[in-house]
Design a protein around this motif. Structure first.
Motif, PDB file in Angstrom:
ATOM      1  N   SER A   7       1.305  -1.291   0.073  1.00 33.59           N
ATOM      2  CA  SER A   7       0.175   0.057   0.079  1.00 33.59           C
ATOM      3  C   SER A   7       0.856   0.678   0.070  1.00 33.59           C
ATOM      4  O   SER A   7       0.935   2.099   1.719  1.00 33.59           O
ATOM      5  CB  SER A   7      -1.324  -0.103   1.216  1.00 33.59           C
ATOM      6  N   SER A   8       1.324   1.338  -1.412  1.00 30.96           N
ATOM      7  CA  SER A   8       2.943   2.603  -1.253  1.00 30.96           C
ATOM      8  C   SER A   8       1.933   3.824  -1.506  1.00 30.96           C
ATOM      9  O   SER A   8       0.932   4.044  -1.791  1.00 30.96           O
ATOM     10  CB  SER A   8       3.398   1.953  -2.848  1.00 30.96           C
ATOM     11  N   ALA A   9       2.320   4.522  -0.205  1.00 31.98           N
ATOM     12  CA  ALA A   9       2.118   6.583  -0.385  1.00 31.98           C
ATOM     13  C   ALA A   9       2.519   6.936  -1.789  1.00 31.98           C
ATOM     14  O   ALA A   9       3.019   6.844  -2.115  1.00 31.98           O
ATOM     15  CB  ALA A   9       2.334   6.714   0.520  1.00 31.98           C
ATOM     16  N   ASP A  10       1.173   7.841  -2.053  1.00 25.51           N
ATOM     17  CA  ASP A  10       1.463   8.999  -2.927  1.00 25.51           C
ATOM     18  C   ASP A  10       1.606   9.569  -2.744  1.00 25.51           C
ATOM     19  O   ASP A  10       1.298  10.594  -2.321  1.00 25.51           O
ATOM     20  CB  ASP A  10      -0.585   9.116  -4.057  1.00 25.51           C
ATOM     21  N   VAL A  11       3.557  10.233  -2.874  1.00 28.60           N
ATOM     22  CA  VAL A  11       3.856  11.129  -2.246  1.00 28.60           C
ATOM     23  C   VAL A  11       3.865  12.013  -3.132  1.00 28.60           C
ATOM     24  O   VAL A  11       4.822  12.568  -4.300  1.00 28.60           O
ATOM     25  CB  VAL A  11       5.690  10.937  -2.431  1.00 28.60           C
ATOM     26  N   ARG A  12       3.724  13.421  -3.294  1.00 33.66           N
ATOM     27  CA  ARG A  12       3.149  14.903  -2.965  1.00 33.66           C
ATOM     28  C   ARG A  12       4.461  15.364  -2.568  1.00 33.66           C
ATOM     29  O   ARG A  12       4.003  15.936  -1.716  1.00 33.66           O
ATOM     30  CB  ARG A  12       1.485  15.200  -3.817  1.00 33.66           C
ATOM     31  N   ASN A  63       6.731  18.902   2.897  1.00 31.44           N
ATOM     32  CA  ASN A  63       5.920  18.250   4.003  1.00 31.44           C
ATOM     33  C   ASN A  63       7.410  16.848   4.234  1.00 31.44           C
ATOM     34  O   ASN A  63       8.039  16.596   3.101  1.00 31.44           O
ATOM     35  CB  ASN A  63       5.109  17.520   3.733  1.00 31.44           C
ATOM     36  N   ALA A  64       7.401  16.415   5.388  1.00 35.04           N
ATOM     37  CA  ALA A  64       8.054  15.476   5.342  1.00 35.04           C
ATOM     38  C   ALA A  64       8.066  14.188   4.001  1.00 35.04           C
ATOM     39  O   ALA A  64       9.456  13.749   4.281  1.00 35.04           O
ATOM     40  CB  ALA A  64       8.412  14.716   6.417  1.00 35.04           C
ATOM     41  N   GLU A  65       7.410  13.651   4.060  1.00 32.27           N
ATOM     42  CA  GLU A  65       7.340  12.755   3.124  1.00 32.27           C
ATOM     43  C   GLU A  65       7.668  13.211   2.097  1.00 32.27           C
ATOM     44  O   GLU A  65       8.796  11.904   0.627  1.00 32.27           O
ATOM     45  CB  GLU A  65       6.125  12.332   2.727  1.00 32.27           C
ATOM     46  N   TYR A  66       7.944  13.882   1.723  1.00 34.98           N
ATOM     47  CA  TYR A  66       8.420  14.450  -0.277  1.00 34.98           C
ATOM     48  C   TYR A  66       9.940  14.909   0.547  1.00 34.98           C
ATOM     49  O   TYR A  66      10.524  14.189  -0.513  1.00 34.98           O
ATOM     50  CB  TYR A  66       7.866  15.841  -0.473  1.00 34.98           C
ATOM     51  N   ALA A  67      10.496  15.116   1.305  1.00 33.24           N
ATOM     52  CA  ALA A  67      12.037  15.353   2.211  1.00 33.24           C
ATOM     53  C   ALA A  67      12.471  13.849   2.346  1.00 33.24           C
ATOM     54  O   ALA A  67      13.657  13.318   1.114  1.00 33.24           O
ATOM     55  CB  ALA A  67      12.237  15.900   2.919  1.00 33.24           C
ATOM     56  N   VAL A  68      11.474  12.741   2.066  1.00 38.51           N
ATOM     57  CA  VAL A  68      12.177  11.478   2.483  1.00 38.51           C
ATOM     58  C   VAL A  68      12.417  10.936   1.466  1.00 38.51           C
ATOM     59  O   VAL A  68      13.196  10.165   0.538  1.00 38.51           O
ATOM     60  CB  VAL A  68      11.756  10.565   3.088  1.00 38.51           C
ATOM     61  N   ILE A 110       8.516   6.430   5.205  1.00 34.62           N
ATOM     62  CA  ILE A 110       7.477   7.430   4.647  1.00 34.62           C
ATOM     63  C   ILE A 110       5.590   7.017   4.894  1.00 34.62           C
ATOM     64  O   ILE A 110       4.455   7.328   5.374  1.00 34.62           O
ATOM     65  CB  ILE A 110       7.329   6.874   2.964  1.00 34.62           C
ATOM     66  N   SER A 111       6.036   5.294   5.068  1.00 34.45           N
ATOM     67  CA  SER A 111       5.376   4.316   5.625  1.00 34.45           C
ATOM     68  C   SER A 111       4.754   4.877   6.849  1.00 34.45           C
ATOM     69  O   SER A 111       3.199   4.887   7.343  1.00 34.45           O
ATOM     70  CB  SER A 111       5.093   2.848   5.633  1.00 34.45           C
ATOM     71  N   CYS A 112       5.228   5.357   7.259  1.00 31.45           N
ATOM     72  CA  CYS A 112       5.476   5.935   9.561  1.00 31.45           C
ATOM     73  C   CYS A 112       4.558   7.137   9.117  1.00 31.45           C
ATOM     74  O   CYS A 112       3.208   7.570   9.447  1.00 31.45           O
ATOM     75  CB  CYS A 112       6.511   5.278   9.742  1.00 31.45           C
ATOM     76  N   LEU A 113       4.988   7.927   8.499  1.00 32.78           N
ATOM     77  CA  LEU A 113       4.690   8.986   8.248  1.00 32.78           C
ATOM     78  C   LEU A 113       3.653   9.303   7.896  1.00 32.78           C
ATOM     79  O   LEU A 113       2.343  10.179   7.891  1.00 32.78           O
ATOM     80  CB  LEU A 113       5.694   9.417   7.474  1.00 32.78           C
ATOM     81  N   THR A 114       2.880   8.084   6.952  1.00 34.12           N
ATOM     82  CA  THR A 114       1.401   7.971   6.520  1.00 34.12           C
ATOM     83  C   THR A 114       0.636   7.163   7.161  1.00 34.12           C
ATOM     84  O   THR A 114      -1.004   7.124   6.291  1.00 34.12           O
ATOM     85  CB  THR A 114       1.887   8.199   4.351  1.00 34.12           C
ATOM     86  N   GLY A 115       1.144   6.604   7.504  1.00 39.22           N
ATOM     87  CA  GLY A 115       0.323   5.112   8.203  1.00 39.22           C
ATOM     88  C   GLY A 115      -0.112   4.379   7.644  1.00 39.22           C
ATOM     89  O   GLY A 115      -1.307   3.013   7.638  1.00 39.22           O
ATOM     90  N   GLY A 116       0.498   4.193   6.695  1.00 38.48           N
ATOM     91  CA  GLY A 116       0.045   2.828   5.260  1.00 38.48           C
ATOM     92  C   GLY A 116       1.046   1.695   5.788  1.00 38.48           C
ATOM     93  O   GLY A 116       1.761   1.982   6.912  1.00 38.48           O
ATOM     94  N   GLY A 117       1.652   0.679   5.188  1.00 37.77           N
ATOM     95  CA  GLY A 117       2.188  -0.253   5.338  1.00 37.77           C
ATOM     96  C   GLY A 117       2.177  -1.721   4.631  1.00 37.77           C
ATOM     97  O   GLY A 117       1.487  -1.063   3.244  1.00 37.77           O
ATOM     98  N   LYS A 118       2.510  -2.627   3.997  1.00 34.46           N
ATOM     99  CA  LYS A 118       2.792  -3.529   3.792  1.00 34.46           C
ATOM    100  C   LYS A 118       1.568  -4.390   3.645  1.00 34.46           C
ATOM    101  O   LYS A 118       1.223  -5.162   5.109  1.00 34.46           O
ATOM    102  CB  LYS A 118       3.979  -3.997   3.480  1.00 34.46           C
TER     103      LYS A 118
END
Length: 544
Positions: free
Chosen positions: A24-29, A99-104, A138-146
């Motif tokens: 469940s990959s996050a759509d990083v924007r 945002n943090a997700e984009y920086a990572v 990124i998964s931890c930042l967005t609450g997503g996972g595998k």
């Protein structure tokens, strides 16, 4: 019924339904932010969560695949705290106000590209590690996972590729086998599969992945690498019978416990085990190995944040010797460098680390580290049958220097009134062509040789064993490699020195007879291969 061909990495058969592994990959924007401090705090919180997850995966890996293979997750933990990596994330957040997700994500792409462009295969492999830890952040930042198979039914996991953390995180009780479209037989994932005893095939190809769906019936033949999609009843019956035969053979192997490693015509050979740490002793005993032919002492250093003390090393070596209750234990002195790097050693970057400052070369140029280890080893020798082995030998002078340091240490221990075994056997590894060629000069200096076939093959064929692209050029049965081993065996025996093999080829059952005819005295393999090797030895008749 459609047949695909991949590479088998664990020889077993699985028949069952497919579960396509999805993330469940996050759509990083990119999102502009005003409160950069808040984003930095989010990164810290995500790092804490990721570190906790990696600790749990590391603990699971220790139980399932042993210390040596779990070490990759310690590397991931260190990379999570890497100063350059974290500085990049912080700088992007603060200077670009994003945002943090984009920086990572940007940092991950930059670092992965940097590692991939390096000439060194070990550093190229770090690109996958950066991607793995960045995806986790990124998964931890967005609450997503595998995600994986959520049913109670055992399934065959199919994926494009699996990161080491994903492989270990799979619930073994729900996995019949796994198949990847890509990957190499030397990858961490392939190694983990072998140690988890799960049927596995890699490099099945992109077409396989495009044409496989959840619920499809699939046969996985880890022996041949063959994959059969939607098999008919006759084919299913054939492979079910093959499964039963594998299970029967496994049961028969258990009956070999306690039996001698002796051919039909009476020739005996020692079968020992290779391990990477104290935690693997149970596997050695469970598989009835006659001793330990290779204890990789560098893992004591890899698992520490600073140089392990004499007492720490002595405690570990003593525990191994006492646990083996008088059986032979051969401990290889520190072998770092090349693909095993340790930050606190402060080694300079080398263009070709496989040919650089590594193993005994480090020990001889840093005598204080060498003497500390040798003191711990000799002290432990009082508690069992110890052999000390020096790696990466290329000359008589190196052996003489090592022996001189041994004499210094023994003199110091005598002066301190500390007991040790004066008759501790000393050996060297034959893993360079130079050592094999001058083995007639080396044999009189030591008690035993141990052939490291992984490096001997690498150096003889001029093929970097960390580079997956060179697999087509690596012939492990190359006549040059076999001739060097035979040369070392002949020179060993002429001088009253015994010889073993502790590299991957020791477990190659197609070469067992060849090695025994050469006069090899000992074969040391991973614990699961001890009984199959014993079975092979007991089936041979060398008088023919």
């Amino acid at each position: 019924m459609v047949v695909y061909q991949g590479k088998g990495v664990y020889g077993a058969v699985a028949v069952g339904k497919v579960s396509v592994f999805s993330r469940s990959s996050a759509d990083v924007r990119r999102v502009n932010v005003n409160d950069t401090e808040k984003e930095l705090l989010r990164v810290e919180a995500a790092k804490e969560m990721a570190a906790q997850q990696l600790e749990e995966i590391h603990s699971k890996a220790l139980k399932e695949v042993g210390e040596a293979n779990a070490e990759i997750f310690e590397v991931h933990l260190m990379m999570l705290d890497d100063e350059d990596y974290n500085d990049s994330i912080k700088s992007i957040i603060e200077t670009q106000k994003v945002n943090a997700e984009y920086a990572v994500a940007v940092t991950a792409d930059n670092f992965a590209e940097m590692f991939s462009s390096m000439d060194d295969a070990y550093m190229q492999a770090r690109a996958a590690d950066v991607k793995d830890i960045s995806d986790r952040l990124i998964s931890c930042l967005t609450g997503g996972g595998k995600t994986e198979n959520s049913s109670d039914e055992k399934m065959i996991i199919c994926a494009d590729d699996l990161a080491p953390s994903e492989t270990v995180s799979l619930d073994k009780d729900k996995v019949l086998a796994f198949v990847t479209a890509f990957g190499s037989s030397n990858s961490h994932t392939a190694i983990l599969a072998r140690n988890m005893n799960i049927p596995a095939v890699i490099s099945a190809g992109e077409d396989f992945l495009k044409n496989i769906h959840d619920g499809d019936m699939l046969i996985v033949d880890g022996h041949t690498g063959q994959l059969i999609v939607s098999p008919d009843d006759v084919t299913i019956a054939k492979y079910t019978a093959k499964q039963a035969e594998d299970a029967r053979k496994k049961q028969l192997l258990q009956e070999l416990k306690g039996k001698e490693n002796i051919t039909l015509d009476g020739r005996k050979i020692n079968i020992f085990a290779n391990i990477g740490g104290v935690g693997s002793i149970g596997a050695v005993l469970a598989n009835d190995a006659g001793g330990i032919g290779l204890f990789r002492s560098e893992f004591l250093y890899l698992e520490s944040e600073d140089y392990p003390t004499e007492e720490q090393q002595f405690s570990a070596y003593r525990k191994v010797l006492e646990s083996m209750a008088g059986k032979k234990v051969i401990i290889r002195t520190l072998d770092i460098g090349a693909d095993k790097q340790i930050d606190y050693f402060g080694l300079e970057k080398e263009d070709n680390p496989a040919l650089g400052l590594r193993a005994v070369r480090i020990c001889l140029t840093r005598p204080e580290i060498f003497k500390t280890q040798l003191r711990a080893l000799y002290r432990a020798s009082a508690f069992g049958d110890l052999g000390i082995m020096f790696p990466m030998i290329t000359s008589v002078a190196e052996v003489e220097k090592c022996l001189a340091v041994c004499e210094e240490v023994k003199a110091e221990l005598k002066s301190d009134g500390i007991r040790f075994n004066e008759n501790t056997e000393i050996g060297i590894m034959i893993e360079t062509p130079a050592a094999a060629v001058i083995s007639d000069l080396l044999a009189p200096l030591v008690d035993f040789f141990s052939v490291g076939t992984n490096d001997l093959t690498q150096y003889t064929l001029a093929c970097d064993r960390q580079n997956a692209k060179l697999e087509p050029f690596v012939d492990t049965h190359h006549e040059a490699v076999l001739r060097l081993i035979e040369m070392a065996a002949n020179n060993a025996h002429k001088n009253g020195t015994w010889i073993g093999i502790c590299g991957e080829l020791a477990a190659d059952l197609t070469l067992t007879e060849t090695f025994m005819r050469m006069g090899i005295d000992e074969l040391s393999v991973s614990p699961p291969y001890v009984l199959p090797l014993r079975e092979k030895v007991r089936s041979l008749d060398l008088s023919r």
